[in-house]
Write a protein that holds these residues in place. Sequence first.
Motif, mmCIF file in Angstrom:
data_model
loop_
_atom_site.group_PDB
_atom_site.id
_atom_site.type_symbol
_atom_site.label_atom_id
_atom_site.label_comp_id
_atom_site.label_asym_id
_atom_site.label_seq_id
_atom_site.Cartn_x
_atom_site.Cartn_y
_atom_site.Cartn_z
ATOM 1 N N ALA A 175 0.743 -1.119 0.119
ATOM 2 C CA ALA A 175 0.212 -0.005 -0.102
ATOM 3 C C ALA A 175 0.886 0.994 -0.018
ATOM 4 O O ALA A 175 0.484 2.210 -0.676
ATOM 5 C CB ALA A 175 -1.030 -0.028 1.247
ATOM 6 N N VAL A 176 2.180 1.290 0.857
ATOM 7 C CA VAL A 176 2.887 2.426 0.956
ATOM 8 C C VAL A 176 3.438 2.652 -0.550
ATOM 9 O O VAL A 176 3.663 3.998 -0.846
ATOM 10 C CB VAL A 176 3.767 2.190 1.955
ATOM 11 C CG1 VAL A 176 5.137 3.312 1.676
ATOM 12 C CG2 VAL A 176 3.375 2.277 3.284
ATOM 13 N N LEU A 177 3.925 1.421 -1.062
ATOM 14 C CA LEU A 177 4.764 1.505 -2.406
ATOM 15 C C LEU A 177 3.748 2.077 -3.582
ATOM 16 O O LEU A 177 4.162 2.845 -4.354
ATOM 17 C CB LEU A 177 5.256 0.246 -2.804
ATOM 18 C CG LEU A 177 6.527 -0.065 -1.756
ATOM 19 C CD1 LEU A 177 6.782 -1.478 -1.859
ATOM 20 C CD2 LEU A 177 7.623 0.977 -2.089
ATOM 21 N N ARG A 178 2.538 1.756 -3.511
ATOM 22 C CA ARG A 178 1.449 2.050 -4.456
ATOM 23 C C ARG A 178 1.271 3.412 -4.310
ATOM 24 O O ARG A 178 1.293 4.282 -5.538
ATOM 25 C CB ARG A 178 0.315 1.269 -4.540
ATOM 26 C CG ARG A 178 0.444 -0.415 -4.843
ATOM 27 C CD ARG A 178 -0.968 -0.874 -5.406
ATOM 28 N NE ARG A 178 -0.452 -2.299 -5.519
ATOM 29 C CZ ARG A 178 -0.379 -2.751 -6.991
ATOM 30 N NH1 ARG A 178 -0.082 -2.116 -7.295
ATOM 31 N NH2 ARG A 178 -0.196 -4.138 -6.825
ATOM 32 N N ALA A 182 21.525 -7.620 -8.968
ATOM 33 C CA ALA A 182 21.288 -9.182 -8.624
ATOM 34 C C ALA A 182 20.409 -9.493 -7.673
ATOM 35 O O ALA A 182 19.587 -10.494 -8.079
ATOM 36 C CB ALA A 182 22.865 -9.714 -8.431
ATOM 37 N N SER A 183 20.197 -8.938 -6.573
ATOM 38 C CA SER A 183 19.175 -9.257 -5.899
ATOM 39 C C SER A 183 17.655 -9.020 -6.509
ATOM 40 O O SER A 183 16.688 -9.739 -6.054
ATOM 41 C CB SER A 183 19.193 -8.390 -4.304
ATOM 42 O OG SER A 183 19.101 -7.109 -4.773
ATOM 43 N N ASP A 184 17.621 -7.997 -7.255
ATOM 44 C CA ASP A 184 16.363 -7.869 -7.956
ATOM 45 C C ASP A 184 16.199 -9.141 -8.905
ATOM 46 O O ASP A 184 15.096 -9.705 -9.154
ATOM 47 C CB ASP A 184 16.473 -6.661 -8.492
ATOM 48 C CG ASP A 184 16.491 -5.504 -7.740
ATOM 49 O OD1 ASP A 184 15.811 -5.324 -6.808
ATOM 50 O OD2 ASP A 184 17.341 -4.505 -7.970
ATOM 51 N N LEU A 185 17.119 -9.401 -9.564
ATOM 52 C CA LEU A 185 17.056 -10.235 -10.830
ATOM 53 C C LEU A 185 16.896 -11.707 -9.965
ATOM 54 O O LEU A 185 16.035 -12.478 -10.638
ATOM 55 C CB LEU A 185 18.334 -10.609 -11.525
ATOM 56 C CG LEU A 185 18.501 -8.994 -12.303
ATOM 57 C CD1 LEU A 185 19.862 -9.199 -13.000
ATOM 58 C CD2 LEU A 185 17.699 -8.934 -13.122
ATOM 59 N N TYR A 189 10.914 -1.917 -8.040
ATOM 60 C CA TYR A 189 11.528 -3.043 -7.640
ATOM 61 C C TYR A 189 11.169 -3.477 -5.997
ATOM 62 O O TYR A 189 10.655 -4.752 -5.788
ATOM 63 C CB TYR A 189 12.992 -3.044 -7.566
ATOM 64 C CG TYR A 189 13.680 -2.620 -8.768
ATOM 65 C CD1 TYR A 189 13.031 -2.907 -9.889
ATOM 66 C CD2 TYR A 189 14.836 -2.195 -8.886
ATOM 67 C CE1 TYR A 189 13.671 -2.769 -11.034
ATOM 68 C CE2 TYR A 189 15.359 -1.642 -10.175
ATOM 69 C CZ TYR A 189 14.786 -2.100 -11.324
ATOM 70 O OH TYR A 189 15.408 -1.956 -12.555
ATOM 71 N N LEU A 190 11.031 -2.547 -5.168
ATOM 72 C CA LEU A 190 10.424 -2.922 -3.916
ATOM 73 C C LEU A 190 8.817 -3.645 -3.738
ATOM 74 O O LEU A 190 8.657 -4.438 -3.307
ATOM 75 C CB LEU A 190 10.220 -1.802 -2.871
ATOM 76 C CG LEU A 190 11.689 -1.498 -2.275
ATOM 77 C CD1 LEU A 190 11.675 -0.065 -1.636
ATOM 78 C CD2 LEU A 190 12.255 -2.468 -1.430
ATOM 79 N N LEU A 191 8.242 -2.898 -4.870
ATOM 80 C CA LEU A 191 6.978 -3.447 -5.038
ATOM 81 C C LEU A 191 6.778 -4.737 -5.803
ATOM 82 O O LEU A 191 6.117 -5.655 -5.392
ATOM 83 C CB LEU A 191 5.989 -2.428 -5.907
ATOM 84 C CG LEU A 191 4.652 -2.969 -6.121
ATOM 85 C CD1 LEU A 191 3.764 -2.979 -4.869
ATOM 86 C CD2 LEU A 191 3.651 -1.640 -6.926
#
Length: 177
Positions: free
Chosen positions: A24-27, A71-74, A41-43
């Motif tokens: 909700a915070v990210l949206r 890399a952590s996102d991938l 990326y966090l969402l």
Amino acid sequence: QSPPSPLQEARSLLAAGKVPAAEAVLREYLKNDPSSAEAHYLLGDALFREQKARESLAEFTAGAKFKRPEASDLRIVASDYVLLGDFADADKWFSEVIAETPNDAEAWYLLGRTKYNENRFAEAITSFERVLALRPKDVQAEDNFGLSQQGLGHTEEGKIAFQTAIAWQHDNPTDAQ
């Protein structure tokens, strides 16, 4: 002391396992700053944790327009593809992760599991051997090494690996297999 930024708040919420609140915070944040790769990326991470793989991938794609994923996102992107049963794309992205972070034992493990699911047992064995070099006596890696050996028809090698994994656990089994 100033209040945390929305992105800091979202990270804290994710760390605390409060995924819907982080989402909700990210949206809300993205309504005001749709070009924030970090927020996308966090969402994507939040949606992955909710097992919404397609939505998660869409967020990573949106973020990649503004900044190359780390890399952590991938790793999350690859894991989304695992959830979707698309092991070829999962393999592609886990391979990219280990190219960038060659000492990431968990990424090697996930790549090995992916290769196993693709029936590419020899490549899976290589991945599990790498995990064991990085994390000696990793019970899950040894067990999956055994499964991969069995996949190649190497029954005796598989049996030895299973016995080794059992021996490493002593009286405290941690791997249900």
